[in-house]
Structure formats: C-alpha cells, structure tokens
Design a protein around this motif. Structure first.
Motif, PDB file in Angstrom:
ATOM      1  N   HIS A   6       0.866  -1.288  -0.004  1.00 42.79           N
ATOM      2  CA  HIS A   6      -0.079  -0.051   0.127  1.00 42.79           C
ATOM      3  C   HIS A   6       0.893   1.391  -0.013  1.00 42.79           C
ATOM      4  N   LEU A   7       1.893   1.207   0.928  1.00 41.89           N
ATOM      5  CA  LEU A   7       2.819   2.539   0.902  1.00 41.89           C
ATOM      6  C   LEU A   7       3.547   2.616  -0.445  1.00 41.89           C
TER       7      LEU A   7
ATOM      8  N   THR B  29       2.441   1.668  -3.620  1.00 39.20           N
ATOM      9  CA  THR B  29       1.514   1.976  -4.306  1.00 39.20           C
ATOM     10  C   THR B  29       1.099   3.694  -4.116  1.00 39.20           C
ATOM     11  N   LEU B  30       1.106   4.186  -3.076  1.00 39.86           N
ATOM     12  CA  LEU B  30       0.907   5.483  -2.747  1.00 39.86           C
ATOM     13  C   LEU B  30       2.198   6.352  -2.903  1.00 39.86           C
ATOM     14  N   CYS B  31       3.229   5.931  -3.177  1.00 38.10           N
ATOM     15  CA  CYS B  31       4.452   6.394  -3.549  1.00 38.10           C
ATOM     16  C   CYS B  31       4.994   6.953  -2.204  1.00 38.10           C
ATOM     17  N   LEU B  32       4.847   6.363  -1.146  1.00 43.21           N
ATOM     18  CA  LEU B  32       5.318   6.662   0.069  1.00 43.21           C
ATOM     19  C   LEU B  32       6.750   5.843   0.474  1.00 43.21           C
TER      20      LEU B  32
END
Length: 284
Positions: free
Chosen positions: A32-33, A35-38
C-alpha cells in the motif's frame, strides 16, 4: 445449547494473528505504501514497527512517526530541487558572512532580510559597492534563505541574462524566456556594471525588471552608483525607467571597506611575516 457451550468463551475475535498472518499484513502494508509512492515510509516501516512494539506506542503514535519520516523526506527532495533550479554559484550563507568587515551595514536590517518577509511585499534589494566587499556573498546568502523558506529562486549575472535574452530573440523564444525570468519569486541579478552591455541587453534587462515590477522581488548587485547607470546601460532614459521600478519599493545597502581578496592577501602576508620572524636564527 449445552452447558459446555455456555461455559466456554468464544475466543475467535481475541485470538492473536499467526506469524503467517502478521507477515501477510506487513507485506500488504508495504505494498500500500509503495502504491501511494510513500517510499520513505515503506523503507522505514520495519524500524518504526519495532520501535512501536518496544516502546508500547499506540497506533496513532506509530502512524505519526511513519508519516513524519515521509514528510521529512518529501521536504528534503523539494529543497534539493529548489537548490538545483536556483543555480547558486557558491555555498555562501548568512552565517559565514563577515559582518565586521562590511562597513556601514545594519545587523538588524540583515536579520530582517534573512526572514524573507520582504518577498511577501515584492520588495527589491540593491547591493552597491566596489568589487570584493561581499555583495555576491550576501546576494547568494539571501537567495539561499529564500530557497530554504520554500520560495522559488533563480540566480544569474547581468551578462548571462543579457546573453540568454539575445539568443532567445534570435531563436524565436523571446516570450518563453521572458516568462522564465518572470516566474521565480526571487530573481538575483549579479554584477551589473562589471561588463559593458550592448543596447539590446539594456532593453532586455529593462523588460525583465518591468514584468516583475510590484509582483516579485529582485536582488541586484552592482559596483556602480545609481547616478552612473545611464553610462552602464548606454541609455539614460532606460536607466531612469529601470531605477524608477527598482527603487519604488526597495532596500538599498551600500557596502564599503577592503576587498575580501585584499584582506585575505594581507592576512596571508602577516602569517608569512610572523612565521619568518619566528624561525629566523639569531646572528652568531
């Protein structure tokens, strides 16, 4: 329903996830991180989770630590990008500016300029003085403060600006170049007056200053007093119009004193002299 059913509590909701389930959740969180570019949060996730377990942090505190790392990384990338765009020629800072050697400068005024509040009112800063007294150092230092404060900043010399505008006129990119110089919140124009400017260069400089007038700030350094700008630009009318716009809302700093390079030469000579005196053998 049996007595055994009543006596035995339902532990389905309170059973801790298995190691396999925890690993799966961890991988999902990493995904998830990413994918969110975090990316910073994803990179530091194991360390943050370990710290949360060791310190008994709440979910809210853990999430705050994770996102704080991402915010810090984002701000660092943005600062690096603004510094690249600014094209500052030296690593000069306000902290290493030799205020004691800059005769006539008000320390409180320099502190105020370092806050960058003058940018909010589109105030210009003119640094006037002979070569070597720290005009460029101060201009670069103020530009660096603006970059660090989040303002888009660009540094150029008067000669380079003129050359760029000249090429733009020949190549049909005049409007694009004018928009480029109009864009930054702070534009630093260094070394006006050191080299003679052709008539078209004076016109280009005037247009850059005019389109920024009352909208954004300029820091300009020059070794020539404003009374001689007509000679510098080769056109007294253009010089008067340019000064009218620059000085309408401005701070003028007159720097004086010995050249930095001359002071360095004197310091080196004194060191050599003391060394020679200290090692000289007495006559027998």
């Amino acid at each position: 329903m049996t007595t055994h059913d009543l006596a035995t509590p339902d532990t389905t909701l309170t059973t801790r996830p298995t190691a396999a389930a925890q690993a799966s959740l961890y991988q999902q969180l990493r995904t998830h991180l990413a994918t969110l570019c975090l990316h910073a949060a994803a990179e530091h996730l194991p360390a943050v989770l370990d710290q949360a377990v060791a310190d008994g942090l709440s979910m809210t505190a853990t999430l705050e630590k994770l996102l704080a790392l991402e915010v810090a990384d984002t701000e660092a990338r943005r600062l690096a990008g603004r510094l690249r765009f600014a094209s500052l020629p030296t690593p000069a800072t306000m902290e290493n500016f030799d205020l004691d050697a800059a005769a006539g400068l008000d320390p409180l005024l320099l502190q105020e300029l370092a806050t960058c509040r003058y940018l909010e009112s589109a105030t210009n800063v003119l640094l006037i003085g002979p070569p070597g007294v720290g005009k460029t150092h101060l201009a670069v230092a103020l530009a660096r403060k603006a970059v660090e404060a989040g303002y888009r900043t660009y540094f150029t010399t008067a000669a380079d600006l003129a050359a760029r505008c000249h090429r733009a006129a020949i190549e049909g990119r005049w409007n694009y170049t004018m928009r480029f110089f109009a864009g930054p919140t702070l534009l630093v124009i260094d070394e006006l007056g050191y080299l003679p400017l052709p008539a078209e260069a004076a016109s280009a400089l005037f247009q850059v200053i005019s389109q920024r007038y009352s909208k954004t700030s300029i820091i300009l350094t020059t070794n020539r007093g404003v009374a001689s700008w007509g000679e510098v630009l080769g056109d007294t009318t253009v010089a008067a119009a340019m000064l009218d716009r620059l000085l309408h809302r401005s701070v003028v700093l007159n720097l004086d004193g010995d050249s930095y390079r001359l002071r360095g030469h004197h310091a080196a000579s004194d060191t050599l002299r003391r060394t020679a005196t200290g090692t000289r053998r007495p006559l027998q």
